[in-house]
Design a protein around this motif. Structure first.
Motif, PDB file in Angstrom:
ATOM      1  N   LEU A   1       0.934  -1.111   0.060  1.00  0.00           N
ATOM      2  CA  LEU A   1      -0.203  -0.075  -0.062  1.00  0.00           C
ATOM      3  C   LEU A   1       0.891   1.119   0.199  1.00  0.00           C
ATOM      4  N   MET A   2       1.857   1.353   0.700  1.00  0.00           N
ATOM      5  CA  MET A   2       2.651   2.421   0.609  1.00  0.00           C
ATOM      6  C   MET A   2       3.611   2.553  -0.589  1.00  0.00           C
ATOM      7  N   LYS A   3       3.940   1.750  -1.064  1.00  0.00           N
ATOM      8  CA  LYS A   3       4.474   1.678  -2.599  1.00  0.00           C
ATOM      9  C   LYS A   3       3.779   2.247  -3.475  1.00  0.00           C
ATOM     10  N   ILE A   4       2.354   1.876  -3.405  1.00  0.00           N
ATOM     11  CA  ILE A   4       1.432   2.356  -4.284  1.00  0.00           C
ATOM     12  C   ILE A   4       1.384   3.869  -4.081  1.00  0.00           C
ATOM     13  N   ASN A   5       1.371   4.181  -2.828  1.00  0.00           N
ATOM     14  CA  ASN A   5       0.935   5.420  -2.452  1.00  0.00           C
ATOM     15  C   ASN A   5       2.207   6.322  -2.835  1.00  0.00           C
ATOM     16  N   ALA A   6       3.367   5.900  -2.868  1.00  0.00           N
ATOM     17  CA  ALA A   6       4.724   6.554  -3.427  1.00  0.00           C
ATOM     18  C   ALA A   6       4.839   6.782  -4.646  1.00  0.00           C
ATOM     19  N   GLN A   7       4.352   5.612  -5.631  1.00  0.00           N
ATOM     20  CA  GLN A   7       4.683   5.811  -6.933  1.00  0.00           C
ATOM     21  C   GLN A   7       3.636   5.194  -8.092  1.00  0.00           C
ATOM     22  N   THR A   8       3.412   5.772  -9.081  1.00  0.00           N
ATOM     23  CA  THR A   8       2.353   5.302  -9.988  1.00  0.00           C
ATOM     24  C   THR A   8       2.507   3.910 -10.366  1.00  0.00           C
ATOM     25  N   ILE A   9       3.800   3.873 -11.115  1.00  0.00           N
ATOM     26  CA  ILE A   9       4.172   2.271 -11.644  1.00  0.00           C
ATOM     27  C   ILE A   9       4.845   1.757 -10.433  1.00  0.00           C
ATOM     28  N   VAL A  10       4.149   0.642 -10.486  1.00  0.00           N
ATOM     29  CA  VAL A  10       4.542  -0.454  -9.315  1.00  0.00           C
ATOM     30  C   VAL A  10       5.290  -1.640  -9.713  1.00  0.00           C
ATOM     31  N   ASN A  11       6.262  -1.975  -9.020  1.00  0.00           N
ATOM     32  CA  ASN A  11       7.169  -3.379  -9.233  1.00  0.00           C
ATOM     33  C   ASN A  11       7.171  -3.782  -7.667  1.00  0.00           C
ATOM     34  N   TRP A  12       6.597  -4.951  -7.456  1.00  0.00           N
ATOM     35  CA  TRP A  12       6.468  -5.476  -6.159  1.00  0.00           C
ATOM     36  C   TRP A  12       6.366  -6.999  -6.184  1.00  0.00           C
ATOM     37  N   ASP A  13       7.095  -7.539  -5.198  1.00  0.00           N
ATOM     38  CA  ASP A  13       7.083  -9.056  -5.087  1.00  0.00           C
ATOM     39  C   ASP A  13       6.750  -9.541  -3.625  1.00  0.00           C
ATOM     40  N   GLY A  14       5.706 -10.463  -3.650  1.00  0.00           N
ATOM     41  CA  GLY A  14       5.006 -10.758  -2.355  1.00  0.00           C
ATOM     42  C   GLY A  14       4.893 -12.376  -2.263  1.00  0.00           C
ATOM     43  N   ASN A  15       4.470 -12.624  -0.902  1.00  0.00           N
ATOM     44  CA  ASN A  15       4.082 -14.075  -0.695  1.00  0.00           C
ATOM     45  C   ASN A  15       2.613 -14.243  -0.631  1.00  0.00           C
ATOM     46  N   PHE A  16       1.644 -13.346  -0.420  1.00  0.00           N
ATOM     47  CA  PHE A  16       0.259 -13.549   0.008  1.00  0.00           C
ATOM     48  C   PHE A  16      -0.666 -13.096  -1.436  1.00  0.00           C
ATOM     49  N   ARG A  17       0.055 -12.190  -2.269  1.00  0.00           N
ATOM     50  CA  ARG A  17      -0.690 -11.729  -3.391  1.00  0.00           C
ATOM     51  C   ARG A  17       0.154 -11.839  -4.626  1.00  0.00           C
ATOM     52  N   PRO A  18      -0.395 -12.022  -5.928  1.00  0.00           N
ATOM     53  CA  PRO A  18       0.411 -11.876  -7.202  1.00  0.00           C
ATOM     54  C   PRO A  18       1.378 -10.976  -7.014  1.00  0.00           C
ATOM     55  N   ASN A  19       2.425 -10.947  -7.632  1.00  0.00           N
ATOM     56  CA  ASN A  19       3.418  -9.961  -7.777  1.00  0.00           C
ATOM     57  C   ASN A  19       2.798  -8.887  -8.993  1.00  0.00           C
ATOM     58  N   ILE A  20       3.345  -7.832  -8.741  1.00  0.00           N
ATOM     59  CA  ILE A  20       3.034  -6.741  -9.826  1.00  0.00           C
ATOM     60  C   ILE A  20       4.208  -6.341 -10.480  1.00  0.00           C
ATOM     61  N   ASP A  21       4.204  -6.417 -12.007  1.00  0.00           N
ATOM     62  CA  ASP A  21       5.452  -6.003 -12.447  1.00  0.00           C
ATOM     63  C   ASP A  21       5.190  -4.902 -13.583  1.00  0.00           C
ATOM     64  N   ASN A  22       5.762  -3.782 -13.101  1.00  0.00           N
ATOM     65  CA  ASN A  22       5.588  -2.572 -13.902  1.00  0.00           C
ATOM     66  C   ASN A  22       4.263  -2.184 -14.390  1.00  0.00           C
ATOM     67  N   LEU A  23       3.469  -2.057 -13.427  1.00  0.00           N
ATOM     68  CA  LEU A  23       2.082  -1.787 -13.698  1.00  0.00           C
ATOM     69  C   LEU A  23       1.551  -0.576 -12.880  1.00  0.00           C
ATOM     70  N   GLY A  24       0.725   0.309 -13.318  1.00  0.00           N
ATOM     71  CA  GLY A  24       0.102   1.479 -13.168  1.00  0.00           C
ATOM     72  C   GLY A  24      -1.002   1.463 -12.212  1.00  0.00           C
ATOM     73  N   VAL A  25      -1.248   2.146 -10.918  1.00  0.00           N
ATOM     74  CA  VAL A  25      -2.463   2.016 -10.300  1.00  0.00           C
ATOM     75  C   VAL A  25      -3.045   3.241 -10.371  1.00  0.00           C
ATOM     76  N   TYR A  26      -4.308   3.295 -10.756  1.00  0.00           N
ATOM     77  CA  TYR A  26      -4.995   4.573 -10.797  1.00  0.00           C
ATOM     78  C   TYR A  26      -6.494   4.306 -10.190  1.00  0.00           C
ATOM     79  N   PRO A  27      -7.216   5.697  -9.770  1.00  0.00           N
ATOM     80  CA  PRO A  27      -6.779   6.956 -10.027  1.00  0.00           C
ATOM     81  C   PRO A  27      -5.621   7.307  -9.093  1.00  0.00           C
ATOM     82  N   ARG A  28      -4.999   8.364  -9.412  1.00  0.00           N
ATOM     83  CA  ARG A  28      -3.822   9.010  -8.337  1.00  0.00           C
ATOM     84  C   ARG A  28      -4.657  10.149  -7.519  1.00  0.00           C
TER      85      ARG A  28
END
Length: 350
Positions: free
Chosen positions: A145-172
């Motif tokens: 959540l903090m990473k999404i709040n900090a940047q529009t395009i997200v790259n993130w790896d986790g254990n309990f949710r599918p990874n996000i590979d260079n995707l945008g989260v909108y609206p800002r």
């Protein structure tokens, strides 16, 4: 010194308990409509914040606070609209951010996310999560959540949710970032985590002497300093159960039956002893966690807590259990028109 005052609610919706007896519970739909009126009243009279809780059980009417807050956003002008809390462990951080960013647009920048684990567990099996992962779920999802709040395009790896590979989260959000805070019942780990992340913190103080949380606040600020944050810029808030009437006696008579019914219902689930008048009298004293009484009594107790803990915000949680809607509205009116002026003047003169 500016101290924000506001209301939190869980949209309790049991049978309505008064001195005169018991009335059937409202429909969930009517209770939700009543919540909108509460928010509108708080806004019109100048309270600073309204926080709405999330539950997934029959005795609470609201499972999606953002929808209710968004409805209130269009009929209010200045009050901050917050969750209290968003159970982040069982939610998806992408959708949390999108919903609150939408609320922020509808309210012209008044949305706040208050994240926590919650005190109920129904959402975990409902959304397919394992309670054994309780701690890890929260930590991982807060990171996302903090990473999404900090940047529009997200790259993130986790254990309990599918990874996000260079995707945008909108609206800002229109004006920078969303305001995200952590809510806690007082565990040291939560204070240390919030401080390390530089996030505002809210302590739920619902039993015992509020002064015992002074150590938690010190830990929070010390942690913030050690991670390079300006502790003076971080917000510390509390929320506590309460009720206001014209006199101390009227407030106690009106609030006790509902409080006892709610406590005893949950106590049957959790193995608590029945609530009694001795406990009630102890908790409404200056050394207890209930803010119940006349406007003057409640104002002085709020002032004492704010000074002791160094608070920026105090939120009165009402109702606890189900009381008549008009009594909740009266508490909101008294908090805004009689308690708030006393508190404001005291700190303006400091």
């Amino acid at each position: 010194m500016k101290v924000e005052l506001g209301i939190t609610s869980f949209a309790d919706n049991n049978d309505i308990i008064t001195e005169e007896g018991r009335q059937p519970a409202l429909s969930a739909a009517q209770r939700i409509r009543n919540i909108i009126e509460e928010i509108e009243t708080a806004d019109a009279l100048g309270l600073d914040v309204y926080g709405l809780g999330e539950h997934h059980r029959a005795d609470y009417a609201v499972s999606d606070p953002v929808s209710v807050l968004a409805s209130a956003a269009r009929s209010t002008t200045h009050i901050k609209l917050s969750s209290a809390v968003t159970v982040l462990s069982s939610d998806d951080p992408v959708r949390v951010f999108q919903r609150f960013s939408t609320l922020d647009a509808l309210s012209n920048g008044r949305a706040e996310i208050l994240v926590g684990r919650g005190s109920f567990i129904e959402s975990f099996p409902l959304f397919g999560h394992n309670l054994q992962d309780y701690e890890q779920l929260f930590n991982e999802k807060l990171d996302l959540l903090m990473k999404i709040n900090a940047q529009t395009i997200v790259n993130w790896d986790g254990n309990f949710r599918p990874n996000i590979d260079n995707l945008g989260v909108y609206p800002r959000p229109e004006h920078g970032k969303l305001k995200i805070g952590i809510a806690t019942g007082g565990t040291p780990e939560s204070s240390l985590r919030a401080g390390a992340l530089g996030l505002p913190i809210t302590y739920a103080i619902i039993g015992g002497d509020p002064k015992r949380f002074k150590r938690n606040v010190e830990m929070y600020k010390s942690s913030a300093l050690s991670y390079g944050h300006d502790a003076n810029q971080l917000s510390v808030a509390t929320h506590s159960w309460g009720f206001i009437a014209d006199t101390d006696e009227a407030a106690m008579r009106a609030f006790f039956p509902s409080l006892k019914a709610n406590h005893d219902m949950l106590g049957r689930e959790r193995g608590w002893p029945p609530y009694n008048e001795y406990t009630f009298e102890r908790e409404i004293s200056q050394h207890g966690a209930l803010y119940v009484g006349s406007p003057e009594t409640v104002a002085q107790k709020i002032i004492n807590t704010v000074e002791t803990l160094g608070l920026n915000r105090f939120m009165l949680h009402t109702p606890v259990g189900s009381i008549p809607h008009e009594d909740t509205l009266k508490t909101i009116r008294l908090l805004a028109t009689q308690v708030k002026p006393i508190v404001d003047k005291y700190f303006e003169d400091k």
